[in-house]
Enzyme design. Structure first.
Site, mmCIF file in Angstrom:
data_model
loop_
_atom_site.group_PDB
_atom_site.id
_atom_site.type_symbol
_atom_site.label_atom_id
_atom_site.label_comp_id
_atom_site.label_asym_id
_atom_site.label_seq_id
_atom_site.Cartn_x
_atom_site.Cartn_y
_atom_site.Cartn_z
ATOM 1 N N ARG A 66 41.185 26.470 43.844
ATOM 2 C CA ARG A 66 40.677 27.082 42.617
ATOM 3 C C ARG A 66 41.637 28.199 42.167
ATOM 4 O O ARG A 66 41.987 29.089 42.955
ATOM 5 C CB ARG A 66 39.302 27.672 42.909
ATOM 6 C CG ARG A 66 38.595 28.177 41.691
ATOM 7 C CD ARG A 66 37.263 28.823 42.047
ATOM 8 N NE ARG A 66 36.532 29.104 40.834
ATOM 9 C CZ ARG A 66 35.487 29.911 40.760
ATOM 10 N NH1 ARG A 66 35.034 30.500 41.861
ATOM 11 N NH2 ARG A 66 34.889 30.114 39.617
ATOM 12 N N TYR A 188 44.730 32.529 31.518
ATOM 13 C CA TYR A 188 45.539 31.360 31.877
ATOM 14 C C TYR A 188 46.527 31.026 30.747
ATOM 15 O O TYR A 188 47.671 30.652 30.989
ATOM 16 C CB TYR A 188 44.658 30.128 32.139
ATOM 17 C CG TYR A 188 43.787 30.200 33.385
ATOM 18 C CD1 TYR A 188 43.832 31.292 34.242
ATOM 19 C CD2 TYR A 188 42.915 29.168 33.703
ATOM 20 C CE1 TYR A 188 43.030 31.357 35.371
ATOM 21 C CE2 TYR A 188 42.112 29.210 34.835
ATOM 22 C CZ TYR A 188 42.166 30.310 35.668
ATOM 23 O OH TYR A 188 41.367 30.356 36.781
ATOM 24 N N GLU A 280 42.245 18.920 34.256
ATOM 25 C CA GLU A 280 41.434 19.964 34.890
ATOM 26 C C GLU A 280 40.005 19.475 35.123
ATOM 27 O O GLU A 280 39.062 20.267 35.155
ATOM 28 C CB GLU A 280 41.368 21.247 34.056
ATOM 29 C CG GLU A 280 42.684 21.938 33.821
ATOM 30 C CD GLU A 280 42.526 23.187 32.977
ATOM 31 O OE1 GLU A 280 42.425 24.274 33.544
ATOM 32 O OE2 GLU A 280 42.490 23.068 31.739
HETATM 33 ZN ZN LIG Z 1 44.254 24.889 36.293
#
Ligand SMILES: [Zn+2]
Length: 335
Positions: A66, A188, A280
Site C-alpha cells: 500500500r 500522488y 490500481e
Molecule cells: Zn498506486
C-alpha cells in the site's frame, strides 16, 4: 495477455496485525517479533482482487505494498527498514501463493535521514528475491516537500543499483500530513508532476545513468494535458524536453486515468511505447461506480477498449510494453 502494471495489496496491508505492528513501532515500542500472518489470511485478502481480475480479463498484475503505508516521513531509519521488509515479505508470499497471477514490486525503507546506500542495499536484497521494480517516494516528507530534488547525487547509490539490476523505479507518492494535499486526490499527483519535471531538469542524471528507467503512475500526472507547457518551459530553461526523456526510454507512464476522454488524451499526447496498462484495481477507490459506464471507475480496461487504438497498439499497451520495461517479470508470468 493483459498485464496490470499498477496494483497495491491494500487489503493485505490493512490486516489488523500488520497495521498494529506499525502502530506499535510509531509508539516507540519496536516489537521484536514480526506479525504472524497465516497463508489463509494472505489468500483471503486477495480474493476480491482476483475475482475482479477474472471478471475484467486481467491475466497478471504487478503488485506492491500500500502506497500510503510507506509513510516515508514517519518513524526512524531503522523502523522504516524493518517496515519495508515486513511489507515486501508479505507481497512475496502473496505472489508465491497465487502462481502466475501476481508479480512482486517492492517498497523501500526511505526516511529523510536514511543514507541512500541503505536503500540501495534493500533494492539489491529484494531483487534477489525476485522483485521486478520498486516504488520510490520522490517527496519523503509527508507532502511538505522539504527535501532536495530526488534526482540529486545524494540518491546516486539508488540509481546505480536500479540501473545495474535492470529494475525500474516507480515514482509513487505516499501519505500526506499536509491537509491541503489528501494523499490519493492530490499528493500522488503532485508526486507524479514533480517527479516528471525533476527528471526534465536533471541534466546529468540520464547522462550518468543512460539505462535508468522511471515509471510515473497516473498517466504521468498532468502530462496528457500539460505536455505543451512542459515543452515550452524546457526550451525556455534549457531542460530536457518531455519528448527527450520519453523518447530515450527513461520515462514511462501508466493508464491510471478514469474516463474515456482522459484516456484518449493520454494516447494522443504520449508515445504508445511509453504507456503501460494499469488500473490500481481495488486499491485507490474500491467498488466506486462510474455513473456513465455503470461499472467501477477503476475498470480502466473499458477506457482502453473504447479508445481508437488498433488491436496491435492495444496489445503494446496491455502487455508488450510492460514486459519490455520490466524485463525481470518474465519468470513470474506463465507463457
Ligand atoms: Zn498506486
Amino acid at each position: 495477455m493483459i498485464i496490470d502494471s499498477h496494483q497495491h495489496f491494500v487489503r493485505l496491508a490493512k490486516h489488523p496485525e500488520v497495521e498494529g505492528f506499525r502502530k506499535a513501532q510509531l509508539a516507540g515500542q519496536n516489537p521484536d517479533a514480526l506479525p504472524n500472518i497465516l497463508d489463509t489470511d494472505v489468500k483471503k485478502s486477495l480474493e476480491q482482487v482476483v475475482s475482479l481480475m477474472e471478471t475484467r480479463g486481467i491475466d497478471v498484475a504487478f503488485a506492491s505494498p500500500r502506497a500510503k503505508a510507506m509513510a516515508t516521513h514517519d518513524g526512524t531509519v531503522n523502523q522504516n527498514a524493518i517496515w519495508a521488509d515486513l511489507n515486501n515479505g508479505l507481497i512475496s508470499r502473496a505472489c508465491q501463493l497465487t502462481p502466475g497471477r501476481f508479480v512482486p514490486v517492492g517498497m523501500l525503507g526511505q526516511h529523510p535521514s536514511c543514507p541512500s546506500e541503505q536503500v540501495a542495499k534493500q533494492i539489491d536484497r529484494w531483487a534477489k528475491e525476485g522483485f521486478v521494480a520498486f516504488n520510490f517516494d520522490p517527496d519523503g516528507t509527508g507532502g511538505r516537500w522539504l527535501n532536495q530534488p530526488f534526482t540529486g547525487k545524494h540518491n546516486y547509490p539508488v540509481f546505480e543499483v536500479a540501473q545495474g539490476l535492470d529494475v525500474p523505479l516507480v515514482l509513487h507518492g505516499s501519505e500526506s500530513i499536509n491537509k491541503n494535499f489528501p494523499h490519493t486526490a492530490v499528493q500522488y499527483l503532485v508526486a507524479d508532476i514533480t517527479g516528471f519535471v525533476q527528471l526534465m531538469m536533471a541534466k546529468d542524471l540520464f547522462r550518468d545513468f543512460p539505462r535508468l528507467r522511471f515509471l510515473i503512475p497516473h498517466a504521468g500526472g498532468a502530462l496528457p494535458c500539460q505536455i505543451g507547457r512542459w515543452r515550452a518551459i524546457a526550451k525556455h530553461n534549457n531542460w530536457a524536453s518531455p519528448d527527450e526523456i520519453l523518447g530515450n526510454g527513461n520515462v514511462y507512464v501508466d493508464t491510471c486515468v478514469y474516463n474515456d476522454l482522459n484516456m484518449q488524451m493520454l494516447f494522443d499526447a504520449v508515445p504508445l511505447d511509453n504507456i503501460l496498462f494499469g488500473s490500481e484495481c481495488d486499491g485507490a477507490f474500491p467498488g466506486v461506480m462510474n455513473d456513465e459506464t455503470k461499472d467501477h471507475y477503476d475498470n480502466t480496461r473499458r477506457y482502453v477498449d473504447d479508445s481508437k487504438l488498433s488491436a496491435a497498439d492495444k496489445d503494446r499497451v496491455y502487455a508488450a510494453n510492460a514486459r519490455r520495461v520490466y524485463p525481470r517479470a518474465s519468470r513470474w508470468i506463465k507463457a
